[in-house]
Enzyme design. Structure first.
Site, short mmCIF file in Angstrom:
data_model
loop_
_atom_site.label_atom_id
_atom_site.label_comp_id
_atom_site.label_asym_id
_atom_site.label_seq_id
_atom_site.Cartn_x
_atom_site.Cartn_y
_atom_site.Cartn_z
CD GLU A 1 -3.97 -8.02 1.81
OE1 GLU A 1 -4.91 -7.36 2.30
OE2 GLU A 1 -2.78 -7.63 1.88
CD GLU B 1 -2.86 -1.33 2.32
OE1 GLU B 1 -3.01 -0.35 3.05
OE2 GLU B 1 -3.48 -2.39 2.49
#
Ligand code: G3I
Length: 352
Positions: A263, A148
């Site tokens: 994920e 991220e």
């Protein structure tokens, strides 16, 4: 974003059921390694959780135990207890391991949040990666080197997330992380992991372009980067931008990097309340997403962010207005397979 109505869900489910029927007869493709994140607290307390990890997964990723917050309670020490336990479990079961994550702007211990100079940040980042990657060399085959690092709503002029790493080191924080990981374990697959690549919102197209530019910059500098990790936390109320995803997959291929789904789960807070309807809609969304990806590239792995609805981050982060429990994962709270697992089975068994 268009809401999925009960009628849509039933129609999608019918299509899904038809697809599944033909899927079984369809010429197979290479199986895609399937796995899940493993949370140490649950791993230690729930035998059914451990058994499900053993039964369904050929890949395991420690959900939190390789993050700075878990490893680095203080500046001078490393607490590998949780990670070692999960790594040991996976190796005992012949499961591959993903490491998550060598650099993230979140889940940092207090002392790390107080870093204040470029020199200190670079020193601590390099020391961390050297120590962690060296310990698991030959055990953890793939690392989320950075997690991220793309801004939630990037522009091409301001692409990076505002983290302590970006503030102290600038865009070079990404290069330092990849260079260090590659130096310590030249055999490891090194991945840039991020979220929100899947829906048709213009913001998402910019995120995809930023990811490509980061990878291109690493490649141009001769810094090893092997893959793009798509977290794939799919929103039930959003469409899948199949064309955009396919173009993204092809562009990654042109850059010579793999793709992995890291994920996967479904944020179902806006889906119909009825569990069966909701499960079918979630499974259909996952099927649409996976079909789009696999039609362009074969992912290196499909990893869900947990296995059972009994334990998911989504419950707290995206609470439903009706208070119903979230149903984001392939198994229900009693570890029974849901329609989503049927979809995943097609990919992990190679009958998709
Ligand atoms: O381990 C401590 C425990 O000692 C303490 O008693 C307890 C209460 O404060 O906290 C425990 O740490 C928690 C940790 O999960 C382990 O349970 C942290 O507070 C909590 O913030 C942490 O949440 C995790 C979150 O990342 C932040 O690290 C979630 O479980 C995890 O699912 C989530 O996963 C992220 C991925 O890493 C990146 N992509 C998004 C995804 C969802 O947010």
């Amino acid at each position: 974003m268009s809401r999925i109505t009960r009628r849509d869900a039933l129609a999608a489910a019918a299509g899904l059921a038809a697809g599944l029927a033909t899927g079984a007869a369809r010429a197979g493709r290479a199986p895609i390694p399937f796995g899940s994140a493993a949370q140490i607290e649950t791993f230690r307390s729930d035998p059914r959780y451990r058994e499900a990890l053993r039964r369904y997964c050929s890949v395991i990723v420690p959900m939190n135990d390789l993050k700075w917050e878990a490893l680095r309670h203080d500046r001078n020490g490393f607490d590998f207890s949780g990670a070692d336990e999960l790594v040991g479990f996976a190796r005992q079961n012949g499961q591959a391991l993903r490491g998550h994550a060598l650099l993230w702007g979140m889940a940092l211990p207090p002392w790390a949040k107080e870093m204040s100079t470029k020199a200190e940040a670079e020193r601590e980042l390099i020391r961390h990666i050297e120590t962690v990657v060296d310990r698991y060399k030959g055990k953890i085959a793939t690392w989320d080197v950075v997690n991220e690092v793309i801004a939630h709503e990037p522009t091409l002029d301001n692409p990076y997330r505002d983290t302590i790493w970006q503030r102290l080191l600038g865009p070079e924080h990404i290069e330092i992380a990849f260079k260090t990981a590659a130096r310590v374990d030249p055999k490891a697959r090194l991945v840039i992991n991020d979220y929100d690549f899947e829906d048709p919102d213009p913001r998402i197209a910019v995120r995809r372009e930023v990811a490509l530019r980061i990878i291109r910059r690493l490649k141009d500098k001769g810094i090893p980067v092997h893959g793009l990790g798509m977290q794939a936390h799919l929103y039930g109320e959003r469409a899948i931008d199949s064309h955009g995803l396919q173009q993204f997959m092809l562009a990654l291929g042109k850059l010579g990097v793999d793709v992995e789904i890291t994920e996967l789960d479904v944020i179902d807070w806006k889906l119909p309340a009825d569990p069966a309807t909701r499960d079918r809609a979630a499974a259909s969304l996952v099927a649409t997403f996976l079909n789009a990806v696999v039609s362009a590239r074969q992912p290196k792995a499909i990893v869900t962010w947990g296995l059972s609805d009994r334990y998911s981050w989504i419950e707290e982060t995206f609470p439903r207005q009706d208070g119903a429990k979230a149903r984001p994962l392939p198994l229900d709270t009693e570890y029974k397979p849901k329609p989503m697992m049927t979809v995943l089975d097609r990919y992990r068994r190679g009958t998709a």
